[in-house]
Enzyme design. Structure first.
Site, PDB file in Angstrom:
ATOM      1  N   ASP A 351       0.842  -1.189   0.000  1.00  0.00           N
ATOM      2  CA  ASP A 351       0.000   0.000   0.000  1.00  0.00           C
ATOM      3  C   ASP A 351       0.886   1.252   0.000  1.00  0.00           C
ATOM      4  O   ASP A 351       1.464   1.581   1.019  1.00  0.00           O
ATOM      5  CB  ASP A 351      -0.959   0.002   1.195  1.00  0.00           C
ATOM      6  CG  ASP A 351      -0.312  -0.410   2.516  1.00  0.00           C
ATOM      7  OD1 ASP A 351       0.700  -1.142   2.519  1.00  0.00           O
ATOM      8  OD2 ASP A 351      -0.831   0.002   3.561  1.00  0.00           O
ATOM      9  N   GLU A 553      12.882   1.773   6.790  1.00  0.00           N
ATOM     10  CA  GLU A 553      11.794   0.914   6.314  1.00  0.00           C
ATOM     11  C   GLU A 553      11.990   0.504   4.860  1.00  0.00           C
ATOM     12  O   GLU A 553      11.653  -0.607   4.465  1.00  0.00           O
ATOM     13  CB  GLU A 553      10.470   1.671   6.475  1.00  0.00           C
ATOM     14  CG  GLU A 553       9.247   0.906   6.018  1.00  0.00           C
ATOM     15  CD  GLU A 553       8.001   1.779   5.973  1.00  0.00           C
ATOM     16  OE1 GLU A 553       6.906   1.220   6.111  1.00  0.00           O
ATOM     17  OE2 GLU A 553       8.129   3.001   5.792  1.00  0.00           O
TER      18      GLU A 553
END
Length: 600
Positions: A351, A553
């Site tokens: 996403d 991340e």
């Protein structure tokens, strides 16, 4: 003891895979109806929706008011649905309703901050530090192939991050769950870091791979225990341990976690306890909302799977963003379908990405529920193989045979539905819009999505595919010519859309699955490519860490040592799966004493 078990269990798994081939020749073919799951159908009408808690509904109102009060600059909607109450909900709602508001719904900054301070604990206060029971500063036998002292020192710092990110739910969550959106869990967890203060499903697989490299077997088992607790409580493993994640799952890797832990520890009791929940999860992913039938060119029917969230409203953690995105739709049914697509894309873990859009330049054309994703079906194929192997380990031979039949059928589907011979890749398959999903859809070549994504190469992760040397060499050549291989790793796509699961971002899970698949092959070329990608990824993580003092991340694979960007929130540090993949790569490939680690 553990290294001996690791190699012994790897040998057992090889022998098991050989038996898969032998059994596939003798087992009777599967009937049209999958015996392991209910009959398949597509959900018609509005589709299922998980009810929301009164607390969550109220926190969405607080989130909307915060946006009106502060504006969009540095606004993170997740922060407000992560707040916990200091007192009961009715008292807090009454105080909120009495706040003086302007016509546009905003409150003065002074009044709003006073209200938040009086009635709420801060986001993240509902988890507390938990000392890992199996952490030691330098485990015996840690990363024996890492000979370079500089790299080894960094690896020990990454290893130490497990201690920094170990948490357990607070006593208030356990005794007063109605005051929290954080869900009570029985064991400690490893959180990703930054804004993500709860455990996440698919992140946990790569966290566990890192924990196993760090010899933290009990911490790894505790994560699985928590995920099984969610499965038993809610009927599926949640996206994450928050009330607003109950409407969806994430890529199903629970069986892979159990397999990897058993592979290192040989803990048969752990397998026995885990097997029934794994079968329960398999049935969830093959229930009516996720499973469809595709008829191939030879008139064979294949049961395949999609993402489908049980939600048709703005995601509470991103409610203000979702409402703005949906504002172009004129009627409620279109908005509800768009909200379901948003939540289903979040279920995919990607996403967001142009991978899920009918029109890559128009975000509102998200159509995730009308796609059969290559990687989801690989995860379910792996689930079938893992369950078959684990069942055999504990003597449940009937279960083994059932799941071998299921894996045999799905393996054939990869050849006839997803594989594209000209491209040398496996491609996502678009379902026909408006088709009756209760009937088999007929496969059409033009329904394959011929755009290049890293997910097109994920099937290499499965031994059934990486053991075929001719197939691996064809796919390796395709990967080298795809445009995805960059200076610092594998790009997620070739489209620079501004979404975080697109170019130029590279993500640890994708690097790991593709590299591990290539490295398991008998092809020298594939293993060379795997080692090269792993070294590029290790370098960019190392250089970025030295520059910023943190693991990230995601990374910009165009530039060594740069972290990634894009998406609906600011770049995050920590970071669970990045740490896990670096440790897994260093364990597998090592780092020679005299080899430089800087960007070239």
């Amino acid at each position: 003891m553990a290294p001996f078990l690791y190699h012994t269990n790897r040998k057992r798994h090889f022998l098991f895979l050989f038996s898969v081939f032998i059994l596939s020749q003798s087992l009777p073919p599967m009937a049209l109806t999958n015996p392991l799951s209910p009959p398949s159908s597509c959900t018609k009408g509005p589709g299922p929706v998980i009810p929301v808690t009164p607390l969550l509904s109220f926190l969405v109102r607080v989130q909307e008011t915060a946006l009106q009060t502060y504006g969009k600059s540095n606004f993170d909607p997740k922060h407000y649905v992560d707040l916990s109450l200091k007192s009961n909900l009715s008292t807090t709602v009454e105080a909120f309703d009495k706040l003086p508001k302007t016509e546009n719904g905003s409150v003065s900054v002074k009044d709003f901050e006073g209200f938040i301070g009086k009635y709420f604990n801060d986001a993240g206060d509902d988890v507390v530090y938990a000392e890992p029971v199996d952490f030691v500063p330098e485990p015996h036998g840690f990363l024996p192939k890492v000979e370079n002292p500089e790299v080894r020192g960094w690896a020990l710092e990454v290893h130490a991050l497990w201690k920094n990110f170990s948490r357990k739910v607070s006593s208030s969550v356990l005794h007063h769950p109605e005051l929290h959106t954080l869900l009570p869990l029985p064991r400690p967890v490893i959180i990703p870091g930054s804004r993500f203060t709860e455990v996440y499903y698919w992140d946990s697989y790569w966290v566990i791979r890192g924990l196993l490299a760090s010899k933290m077997y009990e911490t790894a088992k505790a994560i699985v225990t928590n995920l099984i607790f969610m499965l038993d409580t809610y009927g599926h493993v949640l996206n994450g341990a928050r009330a607003y994640y109950t409407n969806r799952s994430q890529p199903p890797l629970l069986s892979a976690m159990v397999y990897e832990i058993y592979n290192r520890t040989g803990d048969v009791e752990f397998v026995k306890k885990s097997l029934p929940p794994l079968i329960k999860e398999y049935r969830y992913w093959n229930s009516d909302i996720h499973e469809l039938i595709i008829r191939d060119a030879e008139q064979c029917n294949h049961f395949l799977n999609r993402y489908y969230a049980m939600w048709n409203k703005p995601r509470p953690e991103s409610s203000t963003i979702d409402e703005e995105l949906a504002s172009k739709f004129l009627n409620d049914s279109e908005k509800q379908q768009f909200y379901r697509e948003l939540a289903s894309t979040a279920e995919s873990g990607w996403d967001f990405s142009t991978r899920w859009m009918r029109n890559s330049s128009d975000f509102t054309t998200l159509s995730t529920t009308t796609i059969l994703p290559v990687d989801l079906n690989i995860f379910i194929l792996r689930m079938e193989l893992d369950i078959a192997f684990l069942a055999k380990t504990v003597g449940e031979n009937a279960i083994t045979e059932d799941f071998l039949r299921a894996s045999q059928k799905r393996q054939k589907a990869f050849s006839s539905i997803f594989w594209n011979e000209n491209m040398g890749q496996w491609l996502d398959y678009w379902l026909n819009n408006g088709a009756d999903c209760e009937e088999p859809q007929t496969w059409k070549a033009e329904n394959q999505n011929q755009k290049v994504f890293a997910s097109n190469f994920v099937p290499l992760w499965i031994d059934l595919f990486n053991s075929d040397i001719h197939l691996v060499e064809k796919v390796t050549k395709s990967l080298k010519n795809s445009g995805l291989l960059c200076a610092a790793g594998i790009a997620t796509s070739l489209t620079n859309s501004g979404q975080q699961w697109d170019f130029p971002n590279g993500w640890a899970p994708l690097q790991h699955m593709i590299v591990e698949g290539l490295s398991k092959s008998a092809s020298m070329e594939a293993r060379t490519v795997a080692k090269d990608i792993a070294e590029r990824w290790i370098k960019t993580n190392y250089v970025a860490y030295k520059k910023t003092g943190a693991m990230h991340e995601k990374y910009d694979v165009e530039k060594c040592g740069e972290f990634g960007g894009g998406g609906e929130y600011t770049p995050q540090t920590g970071f669970g799966w990045s740490n896990g993949v670096v440790l897994a790569f260093l364990e597998e490939f090592g780092w020679p004493k005299d080899k430089k680690i800087d960007c070239d």
